[in-house]
Design a protein around this motif. Structure first.
Motif, mmCIF file in Angstrom:
data_model
loop_
_atom_site.group_PDB
_atom_site.id
_atom_site.type_symbol
_atom_site.label_atom_id
_atom_site.label_comp_id
_atom_site.label_asym_id
_atom_site.label_seq_id
_atom_site.Cartn_x
_atom_site.Cartn_y
_atom_site.Cartn_z
ATOM 1 N N ILE A 79 -6.943 6.057 -2.077
ATOM 2 C CA ILE A 79 -6.755 6.180 -0.747
ATOM 3 C C ILE A 79 -8.145 5.476 -0.152
ATOM 4 O O ILE A 79 -8.045 4.694 0.860
ATOM 5 C CB ILE A 79 -6.900 7.898 -0.416
ATOM 6 N N SER A 80 -9.145 5.567 -0.692
ATOM 7 C CA SER A 80 -10.439 4.487 -0.308
ATOM 8 C C SER A 80 -10.220 3.400 -0.334
ATOM 9 O O SER A 80 -10.721 2.622 0.571
ATOM 10 C CB SER A 80 -11.436 5.045 -1.444
ATOM 11 N N GLN A 81 -9.271 2.678 -1.388
ATOM 12 C CA GLN A 81 -9.121 1.355 -1.246
ATOM 13 C C GLN A 81 -8.280 0.925 -0.497
ATOM 14 O O GLN A 81 -8.244 0.060 0.305
ATOM 15 C CB GLN A 81 -8.579 1.007 -2.510
ATOM 16 N N VAL A 82 -6.987 1.634 -0.051
ATOM 17 C CA VAL A 82 -6.002 1.373 1.014
ATOM 18 C C VAL A 82 -6.470 1.343 2.209
ATOM 19 O O VAL A 82 -6.131 0.402 2.998
ATOM 20 C CB VAL A 82 -4.685 2.264 0.604
ATOM 21 N N PHE A 83 -7.199 2.506 2.497
ATOM 22 C CA PHE A 83 -7.946 2.559 4.136
ATOM 23 C C PHE A 83 -9.363 2.011 4.207
ATOM 24 O O PHE A 83 -9.636 2.090 5.206
ATOM 25 C CB PHE A 83 -7.614 4.107 4.365
ATOM 26 N N HIS A 84 -9.878 1.362 3.047
ATOM 27 C CA HIS A 84 -11.246 0.876 3.120
ATOM 28 C C HIS A 84 -11.973 1.656 3.746
ATOM 29 O O HIS A 84 -12.890 1.394 4.673
ATOM 30 C CB HIS A 84 -10.905 -0.402 4.134
ATOM 31 N N THR A 85 -11.925 2.903 3.156
ATOM 32 C CA THR A 85 -12.934 4.019 3.751
ATOM 33 C C THR A 85 -14.463 3.757 3.201
ATOM 34 O O THR A 85 -14.674 3.189 2.022
ATOM 35 C CB THR A 85 -12.582 5.581 3.352
ATOM 36 N N GLY A 86 -15.479 4.206 3.866
ATOM 37 C CA GLY A 86 -16.656 4.121 3.380
ATOM 38 C C GLY A 86 -17.131 5.190 2.763
ATOM 39 O O GLY A 86 -16.303 5.961 2.295
ATOM 40 N N GLY A 87 -18.384 5.509 2.708
ATOM 41 C CA GLY A 87 -18.817 6.880 2.145
ATOM 42 C C GLY A 87 -19.328 6.457 0.754
ATOM 43 O O GLY A 87 -19.175 5.448 0.131
ATOM 44 N N VAL A 134 -10.382 3.253 11.461
ATOM 45 C CA VAL A 134 -9.915 2.680 9.970
ATOM 46 C C VAL A 134 -9.796 1.193 10.229
ATOM 47 O O VAL A 134 -9.411 0.502 11.010
ATOM 48 C CB VAL A 134 -8.640 3.320 9.723
ATOM 49 N N PRO A 144 -20.057 3.987 8.637
ATOM 50 C CA PRO A 144 -19.737 3.708 7.182
ATOM 51 C C PRO A 144 -18.266 3.894 7.111
ATOM 52 O O PRO A 144 -17.952 3.343 5.946
ATOM 53 C CB PRO A 144 -20.433 5.207 6.360
ATOM 54 N N SER A 145 -17.267 4.408 7.715
ATOM 55 C CA SER A 145 -16.104 4.438 7.850
ATOM 56 C C SER A 145 -15.382 3.231 7.933
ATOM 57 O O SER A 145 -14.232 2.913 7.544
ATOM 58 C CB SER A 145 -15.368 5.435 8.536
ATOM 59 N N TYR A 168 -11.897 -3.707 0.815
ATOM 60 C CA TYR A 168 -11.590 -4.016 -0.758
ATOM 61 C C TYR A 168 -10.921 -5.393 -0.658
ATOM 62 O O TYR A 168 -10.115 -5.819 0.026
ATOM 63 C CB TYR A 168 -10.723 -2.924 -1.245
ATOM 64 N N ASP A 208 0.796 -1.310 -0.111
ATOM 65 C CA ASP A 208 -0.056 0.043 0.042
ATOM 66 C C ASP A 208 0.751 1.246 -0.060
ATOM 67 O O ASP A 208 0.429 2.406 -0.730
ATOM 68 C CB ASP A 208 -0.778 0.015 1.281
ATOM 69 N N ARG A 221 -16.766 -1.144 5.035
ATOM 70 C CA ARG A 221 -16.170 -1.642 3.696
ATOM 71 C C ARG A 221 -14.919 -2.331 3.820
ATOM 72 O O ARG A 221 -13.942 -1.630 4.234
ATOM 73 C CB ARG A 221 -16.519 -0.163 2.864
#
Lengths: 382, 157
Positions: free
Chosen positions: A115-123, B144, B107-108, B113, A67, B111
């Motif tokens: 960034i969303s993928q690396v930190f698995h952020t939602g939203g 996180v 939500p944070s 990947y 990552d 999810r």
């Protein structure tokens, strides 16, 4: 032989210009920035495809790459693109510069995805796009061509539409009388006003730039789409309930747009008045039920008045192309009114023949006289 | 249109700085937050832009929000598994979230990947209740996801 060359030869033969004037025209045209869509179009398309490819590659989960390395690479690419864009700006290579800033903006979007993928952020997706719009707001004003600003305003308005609809759905939990179709109706009314405010604001701050024109194009599409949707949704929203909180953003944007227009010294009085009249008719379409207009014919007439006011607004600034587009839309609305008024006849062959003949006659009349009509209106509005 | 070199430098640097700050914030929570393992249940939607990811809920988070309005911001104390609308002072680890139909949603951290070819299998394991997530939580309740565990072991194994 190019189109220009053919025209020059014809003009010389007709005695309109002489050979030396033709040479001066050739020299002037050759010194203009290279471009036109035959060159910039494929280039921009290529850059967009590369950008989408990068986004797809990132989205495919590079599980074999650490990552940290992914993030560092992304930032290095961003920095390189920024430096390259700056250098091409200094060298005044506008085509390369435009390609680079499009690539840069798309790379920003790709990095958000990373960034969303690396930190698995939602939203939600619309939140990511809104963030992207926020951080690239300054970049769009560096564009020499309208592609990036157009992409930006589409992303902004559609994301805000999604967020607004979610907000209205939440509001519905407080007031059951607010139906989903009312929410659609309100969003359809508000989004073009946002686009219009951005256009007038851009015109006020930076003048007639590629960004302003891109905003204007999207505003026109939004306005036409929203007025048509108001007509289509009319039967469903006829008895819609009034909920101030839901309508308030539209009122604020309306007042803001009027304020900017009236403070822009670049507009003449007649232009300011025409814009205001167009906006008032636009508003009336979405408040038809509240002012006692409860028939589809009434909505169609209001739409015609709105479109005609918009057409005349464009005529007042000598934008003949848009003036003609809106007159065509007015013509189509007249056919719709005819079909509404003579609904019984329209279902028969005679009604279809008459309505088709009306359309053909209007088209021929317009084709023969459009320039003269446009010129007379422009002079009248001066 | 921006012509000035200084203005151009500013508009090109700003997005990079914003993205760097976002990355730094997330990495800080991951590096310095309290680690906690939470069992999960869920399903797997698909999204072109974001790759393939699993979406799940914290196990037993249904009914935690009874009495709270939907979309209201709340705090889940992970020590006691209770929800409050004010930031808990006595709770060691808490997560920010919101209420939705009486369920607590964060939500944070909902999810994760995964590679496309693994998604279906992992989805089944989550549905069976064999999965959990390791979450890093900051003092302010930001969380996180660090890792997805299946039967207590990292999913990659």
């Amino acid at each position: 032989m190019s189109k220009l060359e053919k025209s020059l030869v014809e003009w010389i033969e007709q005695g309109i210009i002489d050979v030396s004037q033709a040479d001066r025209i050739r020299l002037y045209e050759s010194q203009k920035p290279e471009g036109g869509w035959s060159i910039s179009g494929p280039l921009i398309l290529g850059v967009v495809i590369i950008g989408v490819g990068i986004i797809s590659l990132i989205a495919a989960n590079w599980r074999f790459i650490p990552d940290t390395l992914k993030l560092i690479s992304a930032f290095l690419i961003l920095a390189s693109l920024a430096i390259a864009a700056f250098r091409t700006h200094v060298q005044r290579d506008s085509l390369k510069f435009d390609a680079l800033i499009i690539f840069f903006a798309l790379m920003c979007l790709a990095t958000i995805g990373l960034i969303s993928q690396v930190f698995h952020t939602g939203g939600k997706l619309e939140h990511a796009f809104l963030f992207w719009c926020g951080i690239t707001f300054g970049v769009i004003f560096t564009a020499r061509r309208g592609f990036l600003p157009f992409l930006w305003i589409v992303a902004l308005t559609l994301s805000l539409a999604a967020v607004s609809f979610d907000f209205l759905v939440d509001l519905r939990k407080i007031n059951d009388a607010l139906r989903y179709v009312d929410g659609l109706h309100i969003v359809a009314m508000t989004i073009p006003l946002l686009s219009l405010t951005l256009t007038t604001g851009s015109r006020f701050i930076v003048g007639e730039s590629p960004t302003t024109r891109a905003f204007q194009q999207w505003t026109i599409l939004c306005v036409v789409g929203s007025l048509v949707s108001a007509q289509i949704l009319f039967h469903s929203t006829r008895n819609n309930s009034y909920f101030l909180k839901a309508y308030l953003p539209a009122y604020i944007l309306f007042l803001l747009a009027i304020f900017i227009i009236y403070n822009n010294k670049g507009y003449k009085s007649i232009q300011k008045h025409l814009y205001t009249i167009a906006l008032i008719f636009y508003f009336l379409v979405f408040h038809a039920g509240f002012v006692g207009i409860n028939h589809a014919l009434g909505i169609a007439i209001l739409n015609i008045l709105a479109f005609m006011a918009i057409a005349f607004s464009f005529a007042s600034i000598k934008e003949r192309k848009y003036f003609q587009y809106f007159l065509v839309i007015v013509g189509i609305e007249f056919v719709y009114i005819y079909l509404q008024a003579f609904g019984g006849l329209a279902s028969t062959g005679l009604g279809l023949v008459l309505s088709g003949a009306l359309l053909v006659w209007m088209t021929i009349l317009w084709k023969r006289n459009k320039n003269e009509i446009a010129l007379r209106i422009e002079r009248w509005l001066e | 249109m921006i012509e000035s070199k200084k203005a151009l430098i500013v508009v090109l640097i700003l997005p990079i700085i914003a993205l760097f700050i976002l990355t730094f914030k997330k990495q800080s929570v991951k590096a310095f937050g309290h680690k906690i393992e939470l069992p999960i249940t869920g399903y797997d939607p698909r999204d072109l832009l974001a790759g393939h990811y699993l979406v799940y809920r914290i196990k037993d988070s249904e009914q935690l929000c009874s009495g709270f309005q939907d979309s209201k911001e709340v705090f889940l104390c992970l020590n006691t598994m209770s929800v409050s609308d004010k930031r808990p002072t006595s709770c060691k680890i808490f997560v920010r979230g919101e209420c939705f139909h009486n369920s607590f949603r964060a939500p944070s951290i909902e999810r994760y990947y995964v590679p496309q070819e693994q998604a279906a299998k992992l989805e089944q394991l989550i549905q069976r209740g064999n999965a959990s997530i390791v979450v890093s939580v900051s003092e302010q309740g930001e969380a996180v996801v660090e890792e997805l565990l299946v039967n207590g072991v990292r999913w990659q194994r």
